[in-house]
Design a protein around this motif. Sequence first.
Motif, PDB file in Angstrom:
ATOM      1  N   GLN A  55     -20.326 -13.733   2.580  1.00 27.24           N
ATOM      2  CA  GLN A  55     -19.288 -14.142   0.996  1.00 27.24           C
ATOM      3  C   GLN A  55     -18.217 -13.833   1.236  1.00 27.24           C
ATOM      4  OE1 GLN A  55     -23.725 -12.142   0.057  1.00 27.24           O
ATOM      5  NE2 GLN A  55     -21.704 -13.391  -2.411  1.00 27.24           N
ATOM      6  N   THR A  56     -17.414 -14.478   0.361  1.00 28.14           N
ATOM      7  CA  THR A  56     -16.259 -13.977   0.220  1.00 28.14           C
ATOM      8  C   THR A  56     -16.017 -13.820  -0.905  1.00 28.14           C
ATOM      9  OG1 THR A  56     -15.435 -16.369   0.794  1.00 28.14           O
ATOM     10  CG2 THR A  56     -14.878 -15.046   2.996  1.00 28.14           C
ATOM     11  N   GLY A  57     -14.348 -13.229  -1.266  1.00 26.46           N
ATOM     12  CA  GLY A  57     -13.808 -12.638  -3.133  1.00 26.46           C
ATOM     13  C   GLY A  57     -15.071 -12.075  -3.623  1.00 26.46           C
ATOM     14  N   SER A  78     -20.601  -9.034   4.670  1.00 29.91           N
ATOM     15  CA  SER A  78     -19.719  -9.730   3.536  1.00 29.91           C
ATOM     16  C   SER A  78     -18.751  -8.257   3.619  1.00 29.91           C
ATOM     17  CB  SER A  78     -20.211  -9.964   2.560  1.00 29.91           C
ATOM     18  OG  SER A  78     -21.065 -11.207   2.390  1.00 29.91           O
TER      19      SER A  78
END
Length: 202
Positions: A55-57, A78
């Motif tokens: 995942q990002t952010g 992540s």
Amino acid sequence: MVKGRIVSALCACAMSSSIWAADIQITVLGSGGEPLENAVVFLKSDALIKQAKPQTGVTMAQQDRAFIPGLQVVTKGSAISFPNQDDVRHHVYSFSPAKTFELKLYIGKPKDPVVFDQEGIVELGCNIHDTMLAWVLVTNTSVYGKTDANGLVTFSGQPSDTYDVDVWHRSFPYGAPFETAQVALGKTDVTQTIRLDSGSSF
């Protein structure tokens, strides 16, 4: 090999309205038979694991001398940022086997996020404020849910397969692994009750 302690499970099947996909309903109980709310349940198969991506952010902030959110679920690989939104310094750390790290006294946002590259349970603390506690659950599947007040979570429209089920609850002792079970899903809905063993602290 399925990791973690094996739980006792009872299965019952009911007809599904779809011949291609079915629902999995899982009820999580404590060792005394009581429903467990807010248990995190992960659904895993070879196909789901292949589909999972980092995942990002993702963030785990510190605000009002607390971690926000107190529980973060991420897929393996992540990166999480730890912005300090307070006007006091924090020292974020974890000694958990799945991720050991320190972000020494700081205000604002650390330059680099922390990459969580190993599956498992990561318990976070602040070396300055002992009441600050949070968890990062690192998994290799993006399919998960939380149980309701009746200890129930439903995974709708899942294809026929054999699934591993990982379960976590914040009452687990420090260092305890995910509880694990397995469910085989054909073309009919499956209802499964998972009763956590006596090794968990409830």
